[in-house]
Design a protein around this motif. Structure first.
Motif, short mmCIF file in Angstrom:
data_model
loop_
_atom_site.label_atom_id
_atom_site.label_comp_id
_atom_site.label_asym_id
_atom_site.label_seq_id
_atom_site.Cartn_x
_atom_site.Cartn_y
_atom_site.Cartn_z
N GLU A 508 0.83 -1.20 0.00
CA GLU A 508 0.00 0.00 0.00
C GLU A 508 0.87 1.26 0.00
O GLU A 508 0.48 2.29 -0.55
N ALA A 509 2.06 1.17 0.60
CA ALA A 509 2.96 2.32 0.63
C ALA A 509 3.39 2.73 -0.78
O ALA A 509 3.55 3.92 -1.08
N VAL A 510 3.57 1.73 -1.66
CA VAL A 510 3.93 2.02 -3.05
C VAL A 510 2.76 2.72 -3.76
O VAL A 510 2.96 3.69 -4.50
N LEU A 511 1.56 2.22 -3.53
CA LEU A 511 0.39 2.85 -4.14
C LEU A 511 0.19 4.26 -3.63
O LEU A 511 -0.24 5.16 -4.38
N ASP A 512 0.52 4.49 -2.36
CA ASP A 512 0.43 5.85 -1.81
C ASP A 512 1.37 6.81 -2.53
O ASP A 512 1.05 7.99 -2.73
N LYS A 513 2.53 6.29 -2.93
CA LYS A 513 3.46 7.14 -3.68
C LYS A 513 2.89 7.50 -5.05
O LYS A 513 3.07 8.62 -5.54
N VAL A 514 2.19 6.54 -5.68
CA VAL A 514 1.55 6.83 -6.96
C VAL A 514 0.47 7.89 -6.76
O VAL A 514 0.37 8.85 -7.54
N ARG A 515 -0.31 7.74 -5.71
CA ARG A 515 -1.36 8.73 -5.43
C ARG A 515 -0.76 10.10 -5.15
O ARG A 515 -1.30 11.12 -5.57
N ALA A 516 0.36 10.11 -4.42
CA ALA A 516 0.99 11.38 -4.03
C ALA A 516 1.55 12.15 -5.22
O ALA A 516 1.83 13.35 -5.11
N SER A 517 1.71 11.47 -6.36
CA SER A 517 2.22 12.17 -7.55
C SER A 517 1.25 13.22 -8.06
O SER A 517 1.64 14.12 -8.80
N GLY A 518 -0.01 13.09 -7.68
CA GLY A 518 -1.02 14.07 -8.09
C GLY A 518 -1.55 13.89 -9.50
O GLY A 518 -2.38 14.69 -9.95
N LYS A 519 -1.14 12.83 -10.19
CA LYS A 519 -1.56 12.64 -11.58
C LYS A 519 -2.70 11.63 -11.73
O LYS A 519 -3.18 11.43 -12.84
N PHE A 520 -3.10 11.01 -10.61
CA PHE A 520 -4.08 9.94 -10.71
C PHE A 520 -5.28 10.21 -9.83
O PHE A 520 -5.16 10.75 -8.72
N GLY A 521 -6.45 9.82 -10.34
CA GLY A 521 -7.65 9.97 -9.55
C GLY A 521 -7.85 8.77 -8.63
O GLY A 521 -8.00 8.90 -7.43
N GLN A 522 -7.83 7.57 -9.20
CA GLN A 522 -8.02 6.35 -8.43
C GLN A 522 -6.85 5.43 -8.67
O GLN A 522 -6.38 5.26 -9.80
N VAL A 523 -6.37 4.83 -7.59
CA VAL A 523 -5.28 3.86 -7.66
C VAL A 523 -5.68 2.68 -6.78
O VAL A 523 -5.75 2.80 -5.56
N THR A 524 -5.96 1.54 -7.40
CA THR A 524 -6.48 0.39 -6.67
C THR A 524 -5.71 -0.87 -7.03
O THR A 524 -5.55 -1.18 -8.21
N ALA A 525 -5.25 -1.58 -6.01
CA ALA A 525 -4.64 -2.89 -6.22
C ALA A 525 -5.74 -3.95 -6.20
O ALA A 525 -6.66 -3.88 -5.38
N MET A 526 -5.66 -4.91 -7.11
CA MET A 526 -6.67 -5.95 -7.21
C MET A 526 -6.00 -7.32 -7.23
O MET A 526 -4.85 -7.45 -7.65
N HIS A 527 -6.77 -8.31 -6.77
CA HIS A 527 -6.26 -9.69 -6.80
C HIS A 527 -7.32 -10.59 -7.42
O HIS A 527 -8.51 -10.46 -7.11
N PHE A 528 -6.89 -11.49 -8.28
CA PHE A 528 -7.80 -12.42 -8.96
C PHE A 528 -7.29 -13.84 -8.81
O PHE A 528 -6.09 -14.10 -8.86
N ASP A 529 -8.22 -14.77 -8.62
CA ASP A 529 -7.88 -16.19 -8.55
C ASP A 529 -7.84 -16.72 -9.97
O ASP A 529 -8.87 -16.99 -10.58
N VAL A 530 -6.65 -16.86 -10.52
CA VAL A 530 -6.51 -17.25 -11.92
C VAL A 530 -6.23 -18.75 -12.07
O VAL A 530 -6.02 -19.23 -13.18
N ASN A 531 -6.22 -19.49 -10.96
CA ASN A 531 -5.95 -20.94 -11.06
C ASN A 531 -7.13 -21.67 -11.67
O ASN A 531 -8.27 -21.28 -11.51
#
Length: 531
Positions: A508-531
């Motif tokens: 989440e700390a990495v995503l916070d850095k993306v958000r802090a850049s000021g260029k993005f509205g929404q930044v969301t990490a997602m997980h999918f069960d691909v097995n």
């Protein structure tokens, strides 16, 4: 040769007889589940395993289950089954999601009454030959406010019973709509409002990352002085140490707990406190409930072994063997589409529309619908399966509609999911390519071509120069490797999105850095069960 079933936990004689009556060989060893080594030695001889909670079906045990085709859990919780390991081995895992709902709801009401009138302590005192009538001053339930956290299958039954006791009921649930609340005769509120108003609080939600310690020290501090708290759902929903301190201080008047963070619970901060009622996870422990789930799981296992019918499966849709060969990739796609929307949505969902185009419209739409709905709701209820999902959605008052159309556009067929909340509408579409791999082809009406991976990042931004470099640079600097990077935009200079398939879940700390850049509205990490 007749299929063989091993029953390694206590199951009723009537359930055992169901197998025998249908020509299935049964090995009934109700104590075997507690002997891990012996169970591992013989598990390879059986086609099916019927269990309750004592048997632990670990990855190690599954490795030894060379012939096992199905595991049936008599009850809703499958914490004792390694579902991913079973899925990889091709073993179906079934449960019985609705067999003990009334029993669990009744236990919660009983616990609430017990703590309101200090019944266990008064009983112990009277048994000891004392007559301490003035010591055990209780409170009435009539006209009190009950705060229900989680108004799903069990929670809604509690609401109904509480209304019969002439209580005022307020409920907090991310999936509860105003229409459903009106139907139940309760008031939908936010969590802080519930904490401030409730004389009694009862929890009826699964244990997820979002609900863990939902009654934290901070939340307990917001409760009404003199509140009484009941938990017959899952251990870990309440900070037990914080609650113990609140009881000692007098802020919380009492508590009734059937579940604990660590079970079996041989010690807890709540033990031996005044006006704290505790029971050893008895929520589903009535003869009626135990019989219901035992009979259900026996019928489900027998149906699968003899006819191939799949019911209440947690890792497979309810489809015939013939359909499964064709529909497998499309069912995966439907689940991914629902999962995408579910991870994006935190507000109560009012309606879900599922559009089936072309070849997708000719398939088993019930199974595809269920896969979409299960994907949406699994964020809030990980116990949701492909059979129970539509029922749970209906109970929550969510309106589900489907649309079928002939092939339109560039694809042989596709599925589009549109979710309406009380604030907004979101949509995502996908298809299955000729290689059998599901793809996202449209998000928020913006065309994309995104490969679906286990870990993904979704962002929104304005279509301006430098966005790709900023995003890639921050992820690269923090060791996040990009496997696939897909972009899309509505119009030049307008809204744009990015979908990234990455190697591993980003912090989440990495995503916070993306958000802090000021260029993005929404930044969301997602997980999918691909097995």
């Amino acid at each position: 040769m007749a299929p063989k079933v091993l029953i390694s936990d206590e199951l009723s004689d009537a359930a055992v007889q169901i197998f025998r009556d249908r020509g299935i060989e049964v090995d009934f060893q109700p104590k075997l589940g507690k002997d891990k080594e012996k169970l591992a030695e013989i598990i390879g001889n059986y086609d099916a395993l019927a269990i309750r909670s004592a048997t632990k079906v670990t990855e190690k045990l599954i490795e030894q289950a060379t012939n096992l085709k199905v595991i049936g859990r008599a009850g809703i919780g499958v914490d004792n089954v390694d579902i991913p390991a079973a899925s990889k081995k091709g073993i179906i895992v079934m449960n019985t999601p609705f067999g003990n709902s009334i029993t669990t709801a009744e236990h919660a009401i009983s616990m609430m009454m017990a703590v309101a009138r200090q019944i266990p302590e008064a009983s112990a005192s009277t048994h000891a030959g004392k007559w301490e009538k003035s010591r055990f001053m209780g409170v009435e339930l009539t006209a009190k406010t009950l705060g229900v956290i989680g108004a799903g299958n069990i929670g809604s039954i509690v609401c109904d019973r509480a209304k019969g006791l002439r209580m005022k009921v307020v409920a907090y649930d991310p999936f509860l709509t105003e229409d459903r609340a009106t139907q139940l005769g309760i008031e939908k509120v936010e969590l802080d409002d519930l904490l401030a108003r409730a004389d009694f609080i009862t929890l009826h939600v699964p244990l997820t990352d979002a609900t863990r310690n939902i009654l934290s020290a901070e939340a307990i501090a917001k409760t009404k002085p003199g509140v009484r708290i009941v938990n017959c759902a899952r251990g870990g929903l309440v900070d037990e140490a914080a609650l113990a301190e609140a009881i000692k201080s007098g802020h919380v008047a009492g508590a009734a707990f059937d579940v604990f963070e660590v079970e079996p619970a041989t010690e807890s901060p709540l033990f031996n406190l005044p006006n704290v009622v505790v029971t050893p996870h008895l929520g589903a422990s009535t003869s009626e409930a135990q019989e219901n789930v035992a009979l259900q799981v026996a019928e489900q296992i027998a149906d699968y072994l003899l006819t191939g019918a799949v019911t209440n499966a947690l890792n497979m849709p309810s489809v015939t063997a013939e359909e499964a060969k064709i529909m497998g990739p499309w069912i995966k796609l439907a689940g991914h589409l629902g999962n995408f929307i579910g991870q994006m949505t935190n507000e109560p969902i009012v309606a879900i529309n599922i559009l089936f185009d072309g070849v997708a419209s000719t398939m088993n739409l019930k199974a595809l619908n269920s896969a979409v709905i299960a994907g949406i709701m699994r964020k809030f209820n990980p116990d949701t399966n492909l059979v129970s999902a539509p029922v749970i959605a209906k109970d929550r008052g969510i309106k589900i509609s489907t649309t079928q159309q002939d092939a339109a556009g560039a694809f042989e067929g596709y599925i589009k999911v549109t979710v309406t909340t009380e604030q907004r509408t979101r949509s995502v579409a996908g298809t299955v390519f000729s290689d059998g791999k599901p793809r996202f082809i449209q998000i928020k009406e913006i065309n994309v071509d995104a490969e679906i991976g286990a870990d993904m990042i979704y962002t929104t931004n304005k279509d301006v120069p430098g966005v790709i470099g900023t995003l890639g640079g921050i992820l690269g600097e923090n060791g996040v490797n990009i496997a696939n990077f897909t972009l899309g935009r509505a119009d030049q200079g307008g809204e744009a999105i990015a979908v990234l398939y990455v190697d591993g879940r980003p912090d989440e700390a990495v995503l916070d850095k993306v958000r802090a850049s000021g260029k993005f509205g929404q930044v969301t990490a997602m997980h999918f069960d691909v097995n």
